[in-house]
Design a protein around this motif. Structure first.
Motif, mmCIF file in Angstrom:
data_model
loop_
_atom_site.group_PDB
_atom_site.id
_atom_site.type_symbol
_atom_site.label_atom_id
_atom_site.label_comp_id
_atom_site.label_asym_id
_atom_site.label_seq_id
_atom_site.Cartn_x
_atom_site.Cartn_y
_atom_site.Cartn_z
ATOM 1 N N SER A 78 49.487 42.300 42.001
ATOM 2 C CA SER A 78 49.825 43.461 41.169
ATOM 3 C C SER A 78 51.255 43.390 40.655
ATOM 4 O O SER A 78 51.510 43.687 39.478
ATOM 5 C CB SER A 78 49.615 44.758 41.960
ATOM 6 O OG SER A 78 50.395 44.762 43.141
ATOM 7 N N LEU A 166 44.699 44.742 39.667
ATOM 8 C CA LEU A 166 45.674 45.004 38.612
ATOM 9 C C LEU A 166 46.203 43.699 38.028
ATOM 10 O O LEU A 166 46.561 43.629 36.844
ATOM 11 C CB LEU A 166 46.843 45.835 39.160
ATOM 12 C CG LEU A 166 46.643 47.346 39.213
ATOM 13 C CD1 LEU A 166 47.857 48.008 39.863
ATOM 14 C CD2 LEU A 166 46.415 47.933 37.825
ATOM 15 N N GLY A 170 43.345 42.606 35.505
ATOM 16 C CA GLY A 170 44.157 43.273 34.502
ATOM 17 C C GLY A 170 44.959 42.322 33.637
ATOM 18 O O GLY A 170 45.170 42.585 32.444
#
Length: 301
Positions: A78, A166, A170
């Motif tokens: 992340s 994330l 992501g």
């Protein structure tokens, strides 16, 4: 020429295109975003573990790694993902992440796939093996303790899913999908995902000494994580929902935690790797069935 709607969609759901050239760190990051991202992930995660635990921390297990080590490991994807998003895509990248987190209206069937695939495979495997191997028969726990165990597993799963996806989904996934199919993207991400988990399995050994420790570690890291990652990439490719990727990650962490806590005896020898190999085989079978149902392909038409 792209329409206004296509331009708006690209600004929120697709990674940006490197816009500058020259020497220095930032131009390199912009032109090699995936390589840079994974270098940063391993540096943060593994470097953090060595920093707080010393070199021995690289040869831990899920049971022996302290919480601070687990936090350092799971924070890597992340932190690296958010940092690379800002450096490469700026505010447009952050808007893309936010759009993926808010994308929840994707249909109930995708929630069922995300939430049930992992628990169904691991749970059915453990249940089936419990009839043949004493080691896989779970301990009986009172209802109150079982509720607390499941609640702790769900909380852990959601935290781990958020911190990892994330970055994995992501940031890395959209960039890889610009060049590769769902299958190849999933394989690349799955193999790196398995290698990244090394500190949590590097100290795993066979108590009986029957199996080489290296073989045990390789099975734990690469037997089932790559096919599961292929399925995560497939679900994201169809839904564009980062939220769904997080929810698909959470159950496998929660289920693994609960099953480990309920284990009655330590396994050794061949039974140590049997469930993991079965998980991998079943997940690859699911990948094959999905491809067959979709005319031999996983990529969205």
């Amino acid at each position: 020429m792209a329409t206004a709607n296509q331009r708006r969609r690209g600004a929120t759901l697709e990674p940006g295109v490197p816009a500058e050239s020259g020497n220095g760190i930032r131009p390199f990051l912009r032109h090699h975003p995936v390589v840079s991202y994974y270098i940063l992930v391993f540096a943060i995660s593994w470097g953090g573990i060595v920093l707080v635990m010393g070199p021995r921390g690289m040869f831990s297990t899920g049971a022996t790694m302290p919480m601070v080590g687990g936090v350092m490991l799971t924070a890597g994807p992340s932190v690296a993902g958010l940092s690379m998003t800002v450096l490469v895509d700026g505010r447009a990248g952050l808007r893309r992440l936010a759009a993926g987190l808010r994308r929840w209206q994707v249909g109930i069937r995708w929630y069922l796939v995300a939430l049930l695939t992992g628990p169904a495979v691991t749970g059915a495997t453990t249940l089936g093996l419990s009839f043949s191997f004493q080691e896989f028969r779970p301990n009986f726990v009172p209802a109150a303790d079982a509720f607390g165990l499941v609640a702790a597993g769900l909380a852990l799963g959601l935290m781990v899913g958020l911190l990892e996806e994330l970055g994995w989904t992501g940031f890395a996934l959209p960039w890889l999908r610009r060049r590769f199919s769902v299958l190849i993207t999933g394989l690349i991400m799955g193999l790196l995902w398995g290698a990244w988990h090394f500190p949590m399995f590097g100290g795993t050994t066979d108590p009986s000494g029957t199996l080489p420790n290296l073989l045990v570690v390789v099975v734990f890291l690469f037997a089932w994580l790559p096919p599961y990652r292929v399925l995560v990439v497939w679900v994201y490719d169809r839904t564009q929902s980062l939220l769904l990727a997080i929810l698909m990650h959470a159950p496998i962490s929660a289920t693994t935690f609960v099953l480990a806590a309920l284990g009655s005896e330590a396994t050794s020898g061949v039974p140590l790797v049997i469930p993991v190999l079965i998980w991998g085989a079943v997940l690859w079978l699911i990948v094959g069935v999905v491809a067959w149902v979709n005319g031999g392909r996983l990529t969205r038409r």
